[in-house]
Design a protein around this motif. Structure first.
Motif, PDB file in Angstrom:
ATOM      1  N   ASP A  57       0.829  -1.202   0.000  1.00  0.00           N
ATOM      2  CA  ASP A  57       0.000   0.000   0.000  1.00  0.00           C
ATOM      3  C   ASP A  57       0.862   1.250   0.000  1.00  0.00           C
ATOM      4  N   GLU A  58       1.951   1.211   0.777  1.00  0.00           N
ATOM      5  CA  GLU A  58       2.849   2.351   0.841  1.00  0.00           C
ATOM      6  C   GLU A  58       3.549   2.580  -0.505  1.00  0.00           C
ATOM      7  N   LEU A  59       3.995   1.496  -1.132  1.00  0.00           N
ATOM      8  CA  LEU A  59       4.637   1.618  -2.445  1.00  0.00           C
ATOM      9  C   LEU A  59       3.666   2.180  -3.478  1.00  0.00           C
ATOM     10  N   LEU A  60       2.438   1.689  -3.459  1.00  0.00           N
ATOM     11  CA  LEU A  60       1.438   2.177  -4.401  1.00  0.00           C
ATOM     12  C   LEU A  60       1.165   3.660  -4.157  1.00  0.00           C
ATOM     13  N   ALA A  61       1.007   4.042  -2.897  1.00  0.00           N
ATOM     14  CA  ALA A  61       0.740   5.451  -2.573  1.00  0.00           C
ATOM     15  C   ALA A  61       1.884   6.338  -3.053  1.00  0.00           C
ATOM     16  N   ARG A  62       3.113   5.912  -2.818  1.00  0.00           N
ATOM     17  CA  ARG A  62       4.261   6.699  -3.271  1.00  0.00           C
ATOM     18  C   ARG A  62       4.292   6.813  -4.788  1.00  0.00           C
ATOM     19  N   ALA A  63       3.996   5.707  -5.480  1.00  0.00           N
ATOM     20  CA  ALA A  63       4.003   5.721  -6.939  1.00  0.00           C
ATOM     21  C   ALA A  63       2.933   6.668  -7.485  1.00  0.00           C
ATOM     22  N   VAL A  64       1.770   6.655  -6.867  1.00  0.00           N
ATOM     23  CA  VAL A  64       0.685   7.551  -7.292  1.00  0.00           C
ATOM     24  C   VAL A  64       1.073   9.006  -7.036  1.00  0.00           C
ATOM     25  N   ILE A  65       1.645   9.278  -5.878  1.00  0.00           N
ATOM     26  CA  ILE A  65       2.075  10.644  -5.568  1.00  0.00           C
ATOM     27  C   ILE A  65       3.094  11.130  -6.587  1.00  0.00           C
ATOM     28  N   GLU A  66       4.056  10.285  -6.913  1.00  0.00           N
ATOM     29  CA  GLU A  66       5.074  10.668  -7.895  1.00  0.00           C
ATOM     30  C   GLU A  66       4.450  10.903  -9.271  1.00  0.00           C
ATOM     31  N   ALA A  67       3.483  10.083  -9.641  1.00  0.00           N
ATOM     32  CA  ALA A  67       2.812  10.258 -10.931  1.00  0.00           C
ATOM     33  C   ALA A  67       2.039  11.573 -10.966  1.00  0.00           C
ATOM     34  N   LEU A  68       1.357  11.900  -9.873  1.00  0.00           N
ATOM     35  CA  LEU A  68       0.619  13.165  -9.812  1.00  0.00           C
ATOM     36  C   LEU A  68       1.573  14.350  -9.863  1.00  0.00           C
ATOM     37  N   LYS A  69       2.700  14.238  -9.155  1.00  0.00           N
ATOM     38  CA  LYS A  69       3.699  15.312  -9.196  1.00  0.00           C
ATOM     39  C   LYS A  69       4.241  15.502 -10.611  1.00  0.00           C
ATOM     40  N   ALA A  70       4.322  14.406 -11.359  1.00  0.00           N
ATOM     41  CA  ALA A  70       4.833  14.460 -12.726  1.00  0.00           C
ATOM     42  C   ALA A  70       3.777  14.984 -13.703  1.00  0.00           C
ATOM     43  N   GLY A  71       2.578  15.287 -13.194  1.00  0.00           N
ATOM     44  CA  GLY A  71       1.539  15.867 -14.034  1.00  0.00           C
ATOM     45  C   GLY A  71       0.602  14.864 -14.683  1.00  0.00           C
ATOM     46  N   ARG A  72       0.665  13.612 -14.267  1.00  0.00           N
ATOM     47  CA  ARG A  72      -0.237  12.611 -14.841  1.00  0.00           C
ATOM     48  C   ARG A  72      -1.632  12.767 -14.251  1.00  0.00           C
ATOM     49  N   THR A  73      -2.618  12.423 -15.044  1.00  0.00           N
ATOM     50  CA  THR A  73      -4.006  12.463 -14.581  1.00  0.00           C
ATOM     51  C   THR A  73      -4.349  11.138 -13.912  1.00  0.00           C
ATOM     52  N   TRP A  74      -5.471  11.125 -13.223  1.00  0.00           N
ATOM     53  CA  TRP A  74      -5.935   9.874 -12.614  1.00  0.00           C
ATOM     54  C   TRP A  74      -6.245   8.841 -13.692  1.00  0.00           C
ATOM     55  N   ALA A  75      -6.724   9.279 -14.840  1.00  0.00           N
ATOM     56  CA  ALA A  75      -6.995   8.343 -15.942  1.00  0.00           C
ATOM     57  C   ALA A  75      -5.699   7.687 -16.413  1.00  0.00           C
ATOM     58  N   GLN A  76      -4.629   8.460 -16.508  1.00  0.00           N
ATOM     59  CA  GLN A  76      -3.344   7.898 -16.924  1.00  0.00           C
ATOM     60  C   GLN A  76      -2.800   6.923 -15.879  1.00  0.00           C
ATOM     61  N   ILE A  77      -2.955   7.283 -14.616  1.00  0.00           N
ATOM     62  CA  ILE A  77      -2.505   6.394 -13.542  1.00  0.00           C
ATOM     63  C   ILE A  77      -3.302   5.091 -13.582  1.00  0.00           C
ATOM     64  N   ALA A  78      -4.610   5.208 -13.747  1.00  0.00           N
ATOM     65  CA  ALA A  78      -5.457   4.016 -13.810  1.00  0.00           C
ATOM     66  C   ALA A  78      -5.043   3.124 -14.971  1.00  0.00           C
ATOM     67  N   THR A  79      -4.762   3.708 -16.116  1.00  0.00           N
ATOM     68  CA  THR A  79      -4.345   2.933 -17.283  1.00  0.00           C
ATOM     69  C   THR A  79      -3.047   2.194 -16.985  1.00  0.00           C
ATOM     70  N   GLN A  80      -2.109   2.868 -16.346  1.00  0.00           N
ATOM     71  CA  GLN A  80      -0.833   2.227 -16.018  1.00  0.00           C
ATOM     72  C   GLN A  80      -0.994   1.099 -15.008  1.00  0.00           C
ATOM     73  N   LEU A  81      -1.987   1.204 -14.153  1.00  0.00           N
ATOM     74  CA  LEU A  81      -2.250   0.153 -13.176  1.00  0.00           C
ATOM     75  C   LEU A  81      -3.103  -0.971 -13.761  1.00  0.00           C
ATOM     76  N   GLY A  82      -3.585  -0.793 -14.978  1.00  0.00           N
ATOM     77  CA  GLY A  82      -4.442  -1.805 -15.596  1.00  0.00           C
ATOM     78  C   GLY A  82      -5.867  -1.756 -15.102  1.00  0.00           C
ATOM     79  N   VAL A  83      -6.305  -0.589 -14.658  1.00  0.00           N
ATOM     80  CA  VAL A  83      -7.658  -0.417 -14.119  1.00  0.00           C
ATOM     81  C   VAL A  83      -8.616  -0.123 -15.267  1.00  0.00           C
ATOM     82  N   PRO A  84      -9.595  -0.998 -15.477  1.00  0.00           N
ATOM     83  CA  PRO A  84     -10.579  -0.712 -16.521  1.00  0.00           C
ATOM     84  C   PRO A  84     -11.603   0.308 -16.028  1.00  0.00           C
ATOM     85  N   PRO A  85     -12.162   1.087 -16.945  1.00  0.00           N
ATOM     86  CA  PRO A  85     -13.233   1.987 -16.514  1.00  0.00           C
ATOM     87  C   PRO A  85     -14.440   1.161 -16.078  1.00  0.00           C
ATOM     88  N   PRO A  86     -15.120   1.597 -15.023  1.00  0.00           N
ATOM     89  CA  PRO A  86     -16.296   0.847 -14.605  1.00  0.00           C
ATOM     90  C   PRO A  86     -17.377   0.899 -15.672  1.00  0.00           C
TER      91      PRO A  86
END
Length: 86
Positions: A16-45
């Motif tokens: 959970d900590e690794l995931l949280a850090r990765a998400v924080i870094e992605a947001l800092k890099a200017g990625r959107t939640w949609a881009q983060i979801a795509t990288q995690l393999g999250v399909p749209p509901p």
């Protein structure tokens, strides 16, 4: 955050900590939640309609649902089964 890093994240508090850090870094890099979801393999509901119509909050909820399901699967595989339980 890349797909290899997302695959390397395991269950538990450390994962959970690794995931949280990765998400924080992605947001800092200017990625959107949609881009983060795509990288995690999250399909749209399915209830969200077209992915282009989804809000940042919709993507956040989809990520949470996806990660909770993944954690449950990991816990099911790592928990010892007691005799007589399915």
């Amino acid at each position: 955050m890349d797909a290899d890093h997302a695959d390397a994240v395991t269950g538990g508090d450390h994962g959970d900590e690794l995931l949280a850090r990765a998400v924080i870094e992605a947001l800092k890099a200017g990625r959107t939640w949609a881009q983060i979801a795509t990288q995690l393999g999250v399909p749209p509901p399915p209830s969200a309609g077209r992915p282009a119509d989804m809000t940042e909050h919709d993507w956040q909820e989809a990520i949470i649902t996806h990660e909770n399901a993944r954690a449950t699967r990991l816990n099911d595989r790592t928990s010892p089964r007691r005799p007589g339980t399915p």
